[in-house]
Design an enzyme around this catalytic site. Structure first.
Site, PDB file in Angstrom:
ATOM      1  N   CYS A  45       0.939  -1.069   0.004  1.00 40.37           N
ATOM      2  CA  CYS A  45      -0.014  -0.040  -0.031  1.00 40.37           C
ATOM      3  C   CYS A  45       0.794   1.250  -0.205  1.00 40.37           C
ATOM      4  O   CYS A  45       1.760   1.523   0.961  1.00 40.37           O
ATOM      5  CB  CYS A  45      -0.803  -0.139   1.102  1.00 40.37           C
ATOM      6  SG  CYS A  45      -1.788   1.290   1.721  1.00 40.37           S
ATOM      7  N   CYS A  48       0.336   3.463   2.910  1.00 44.20           N
ATOM      8  CA  CYS A  48       0.793   3.147   4.204  1.00 44.20           C
ATOM      9  C   CYS A  48       2.087   3.519   4.231  1.00 44.20           C
ATOM     10  O   CYS A  48       2.819   3.761   5.399  1.00 44.20           O
ATOM     11  CB  CYS A  48       0.654   1.468   4.302  1.00 44.20           C
ATOM     12  SG  CYS A  48      -0.924   1.160   4.124  1.00 44.20           S
TER      13      CYS A  48
END
Length: 119
Positions: A45, A48
């Site tokens: 991600c 992230c």
């Protein structure tokens, strides 16, 4: 260089994020610490990855304990907290879930949120 050991598990918040593996481990961390910011993330991600240095800074510079949960390795735990997208941050205070933040947020906003519970 210091390493994470069982001795770090006291009431003093660690200065580095604690990688959690399973619901029992997260429950114990929440029970033993006043304020816990939990970062539900995935290695793949992009947001992230952008959030990671912010989370590390919060672990080092606030009184909160920071937990990281890899949603791919802990799907049941992510599901138990209703995590549908990453990153999702769940904030616990005094053993209770008090906030949930979905998506990438700025360090100032997250620091203010954490400090509103640690003050």
């Amino acid at each position: 260089m210091a390493t994470d050991t069982a001795a770090d598990a006291g009431t003093d918040s660690p200065t580095e994020p604690h990688h959690v593996d399973g619901e029992a481990e997260l429950d114990e961390l929440v029970a033993e610490n006043g304020v816990v910011l939990t970062d539900f993330y995935a290695d793949w991600c992009g947001p992230c990855q952008m959030l990671e240095p912010i989370v590390e800074s919060l672990a080092a510079e606030t009184d909160a304990t920071v937990a990281k949960v890899d949603v791919d390795a802990n799907q049941a735990l992510a599901s138990a907290y209703g995590v549908r997208g990453v990153p999702t941050l769940v904030l616990f205070a005094d053993g209770k879930q008090v906030e949930e933040i979905v998506g990438l947020k700025g360090e100032d906003q997250l620091r203010a949120l954490v400090e509103s519970y640690t003050a």
